[in-house]
Design a protein around this motif. Structure first.
Motif, PDB file in Angstrom:
ATOM      1  N   UNK A   6       9.663   4.611  24.277  1.00 23.66           N
ATOM      2  CA  UNK A   6       9.387   5.441  23.098  1.00 23.66           C
ATOM      3  C   UNK A   6       7.948   5.231  22.623  1.00 23.66           C
ATOM      4  N   UNK A   7       7.475   3.981  22.654  1.00 24.55           N
ATOM      5  CA  UNK A   7       6.088   3.700  22.270  1.00 24.55           C
ATOM      6  C   UNK A   7       5.123   4.423  23.211  1.00 24.55           C
ATOM      7  N   UNK A   8       5.438   4.418  24.491  1.00 20.60           N
ATOM      8  CA  UNK A   8       4.595   5.111  25.462  1.00 20.60           C
ATOM      9  C   UNK A   8       4.577   6.612  25.249  1.00 20.60           C
ATOM     10  N   UNK A   9       5.733   7.166  24.902  1.00 27.21           N
ATOM     11  CA  UNK A   9       5.803   8.609  24.626  1.00 27.21           C
ATOM     12  C   UNK A   9       4.895   8.972  23.448  1.00 27.21           C
ATOM     13  N   UNK A  10       4.954   8.160  22.390  1.00 23.58           N
ATOM     14  CA  UNK A  10       4.112   8.410  21.218  1.00 23.58           C
ATOM     15  C   UNK A  10       2.635   8.263  21.564  1.00 23.58           C
ATOM     16  N   UNK A  11       2.320   7.251  22.358  1.00 18.98           N
ATOM     17  CA  UNK A  11       0.935   7.065  22.789  1.00 18.98           C
ATOM     18  C   UNK A  11       0.459   8.318  23.529  1.00 18.98           C
ATOM     19  N   UNK A  12       1.329   8.859  24.391  1.00 18.03           N
ATOM     20  CA  UNK A  12       0.976  10.062  25.142  1.00 18.03           C
ATOM     21  C   UNK A  12       0.726  11.263  24.252  1.00 18.03           C
ATOM     22  N   UNK A  43       7.023  19.703  23.336  1.00 16.48           N
ATOM     23  CA  UNK A  43       7.879  19.438  24.500  1.00 16.48           C
ATOM     24  C   UNK A  43       7.053  19.345  25.769  1.00 16.48           C
ATOM     25  N   UNK A  44       6.116  20.287  25.942  1.00 19.22           N
ATOM     26  CA  UNK A  44       5.240  20.275  27.114  1.00 19.22           C
ATOM     27  C   UNK A  44       4.434  18.972  27.153  1.00 19.22           C
ATOM     28  N   UNK A  45       3.879  18.580  26.014  1.00 17.10           N
ATOM     29  CA  UNK A  45       3.069  17.360  25.955  1.00 17.10           C
ATOM     30  C   UNK A  45       3.900  16.118  26.241  1.00 17.10           C
ATOM     31  N   UNK A  46       5.126  16.094  25.728  1.00 15.33           N
ATOM     32  CA  UNK A  46       6.002  14.951  25.986  1.00 15.33           C
ATOM     33  C   UNK A  46       6.320  14.834  27.476  1.00 15.33           C
ATOM     34  N   UNK A  47       6.557  15.971  28.116  1.00 16.38           N
ATOM     35  CA  UNK A  47       6.930  15.960  29.530  1.00 16.38           C
ATOM     36  C   UNK A  47       5.731  15.716  30.447  1.00 16.38           C
ATOM     37  N   UNK A  48       4.633  16.413  30.187  1.00 10.75           N
ATOM     38  CA  UNK A  48       3.480  16.325  31.089  1.00 10.75           C
ATOM     39  C   UNK A  48       2.658  15.054  30.873  1.00 10.75           C
ATOM     40  N   UNK A 106      11.037   8.411  39.533  1.00 11.59           N
ATOM     41  CA  UNK A 106      11.478   9.759  39.913  1.00 11.59           C
ATOM     42  C   UNK A 106      11.678  10.645  38.685  1.00 11.59           C
ATOM     43  N   UNK A 107      12.306  10.100  37.647  1.00  8.96           N
ATOM     44  CA  UNK A 107      12.530  10.869  36.414  1.00  8.96           C
ATOM     45  C   UNK A 107      11.193  11.261  35.779  1.00  8.96           C
ATOM     46  N   UNK A 108      10.222  10.364  35.832  1.00 10.05           N
ATOM     47  CA  UNK A 108       8.899  10.667  35.278  1.00 10.05           C
ATOM     48  C   UNK A 108       8.252  11.833  36.013  1.00 10.05           C
ATOM     49  N   UNK A 109       8.278  11.799  37.342  1.00 12.91           N
ATOM     50  CA  UNK A 109       7.686  12.895  38.125  1.00 12.91           C
ATOM     51  C   UNK A 109       8.430  14.204  37.864  1.00 12.91           C
ATOM     52  N   UNK A 110       9.756  14.113  37.768  1.00 12.27           N
ATOM     53  CA  UNK A 110      10.568  15.300  37.455  1.00 12.27           C
ATOM     54  C   UNK A 110      10.165  15.883  36.101  1.00 12.27           C
ATOM     55  N   UNK A 111       9.983  15.014  35.100  1.00 16.33           N
ATOM     56  CA  UNK A 111       9.567  15.472  33.762  1.00 16.33           C
ATOM     57  C   UNK A 111       8.206  16.157  33.818  1.00 16.33           C
ATOM     58  N   UNK A 112       7.285  15.575  34.565  1.00 17.26           N
ATOM     59  CA  UNK A 112       5.937  16.144  34.655  1.00 17.26           C
ATOM     60  C   UNK A 112       5.962  17.529  35.294  1.00 17.26           C
ATOM     61  N   UNK A 113       6.782  17.690  36.326  1.00 16.26           N
ATOM     62  CA  UNK A 113       6.912  18.996  36.990  1.00 16.26           C
ATOM     63  C   UNK A 113       7.545  20.005  36.040  1.00 16.26           C
ATOM     64  N   UNK A 114       8.591  19.588  35.328  1.00 18.33           N
ATOM     65  CA  UNK A 114       9.258  20.474  34.377  1.00 18.33           C
ATOM     66  C   UNK A 114       8.297  20.889  33.266  1.00 18.33           C
ATOM     67  N   UNK A 115       7.502  19.949  32.787  1.00 15.81           N
ATOM     68  CA  UNK A 115       6.523  20.262  31.750  1.00 15.81           C
ATOM     69  C   UNK A 115       5.510  21.286  32.222  1.00 15.81           C
TER      70      UNK A 115
END
Length: 351
Positions: free
Chosen positions: A226-232, A193-198, A163-172
């Motif tokens: 955190x590793x996944x965020x950096x990969x993204x 910030x946009x890239x981290x969220x989306x 749920x938090x992931x989907x929320x982040x993607x929408x916010x991004x």
């Protein structure tokens, strides 16, 4: 939605390949190549969706059958396996979660961007209509919830993380939309910030879910996110660079799609900071897609931004590798190979 019989899994891999794999010791191999994994995963994906026979079947299947990298479920497989070749039923089921979230988000993003092509095919809203596209995206999110209910392995805070992931993607997406219509050049920090969220949030979820299938230690699960965020972030810069320099035959879309849709990405922002007149080039190209302007935009980025883009990416690559080494009891070289491959492709396009 039936559960996949685990006895089906081996027959999904080419028999000759399976024979070759069986002769290799675990010390000599880290993981199945992504193409082999995709063959198995795509079978499961179609198997699940085949059981949906409602009104939205055709548009959803059209998008699924168009293909995709299947990178997010592959990352779950890599993170969940300490010795590589064993793919559990839960690993495949869990891989469906970020892949279908990603698919649903593409449907909705295409409506927002009024994109005409996705994965080399007409987008759902352009082939059918916007109403069908909205409902298709919504239904895919519902399918994610059904799949979550079938995962047997206990994954800490599974629903909350999704749920938090989907929320982040929408916010991004909301921040990007606001930035796009502001008429101003966004700051680099806003774009990150946009890239981290989306983008980063869904890769972060993939790393978390894969690691949680194998490990139940909060500190390691936090590092996996955190590793996944950096990969993204690295993947997004790669995607941004491809949009400018990629070959149309390979990327299956027009170059400078971001500019045509009003999206300013990291390479453009960096070039604008170095070259006062660059923003005018972007606005002129959006109004009149001129091949000469296209050439000038690409040359300007190479001249003014190449080193900064590589620096931004390279720093994230180093951080990623450092974190990955801390997470895995049996480090999977394939994860760092994937990152090195992305960086090498960026470097080659900017050479």
């Amino acid at each position: 939605f039936p559960c996949l019989n685990s006895q089906e899994i081996p027959v999904l891999v080419n028999k000759q390949k399976m024979s070759e794999i069986s002769r290799i010791t675990t010390a000599e191999v880290n993981a199945l190549p992504i193409d082999e994994f995709k063959e198995i995963f795509n079978h499961l994906l179609v198997k699940y969706l085949d059981h949906y026979i409602g009104e939205l079947r055709d548009p959803i299947m059209d998008l699924i059958e168009a293909g995709g990298k299947r990178l997010r479920p592959y990352l779950i497989y890599l993170c969940s396996s300490d010795r590589g070749l064993n793919i559990s039923e839960d690993t495949l089921l869990t891989g469906l979660v970020p892949e279908l979230i990603h698919t649903a988000s593409l449907v909705h993003d295409d409506i927002i961007d009024n994109a005409k092509v996705r994965r080399g095919r007409p987008t759902i809203h352009s082939k059918w209509n916007t109403r069908i596209a909205v409902l298709s995206g919504d239904l895919i999110f519902c399918l994610v919830l059904k799949i979550i209910g079938k995962i047997k392995t206990k994954i800490p805070s599974l629903i909350e993380e999704v749920v938090v992931t989907i929320e982040d993607m929408i916010e991004g997406q909301a921040i990007e939309d606001k930035s796009r219509h502001s008429g101003l050049m966004p700051e680099l920090a806003v774009l990150k910030t946009i890239n981290e969220l989306k983008t980063g949030s869904l890769f972060s979820l993939s790393f978390y879910l894969g690691t949680a299938l194998r490990i139940d230690k909060k500190d390691l699960l936090d590092k996996s996110k955190e590793a996944g965020r950096l990969f993204g972030l690295i993947f997004q810069i790669y995607d941004d660079v491809i949009d400018i320099f990629g070959k149309k035959k390979i990327i299956k879309k027009d170059r400078l799609k971001d500019i045509k849709e009003g999206n300013i990405t990291i390479p453009y922002v960096i070039a604008c900071h170095k070259n006062k007149g660059f923003y005018d080039l972007l606005k002129n190209y959006k109004d009149t897609p001129d091949p000469d302007l296209l050439h000038k935009i690409r040359e300007t980025i190479l001249k003014d931004s190449r080193d900064r883009i590589l620096s931004e990416t390279g720093q994230s690559v180093l951080e990623f590798k450092s974190i990955v080494k801390e997470i895995y009891v049996y480090p999977c070289n394939t994860l760092t190979d994937l990152i090195d491959n992305l960086y090498e492709k960026i470097e080659n396009m900017l050479s």
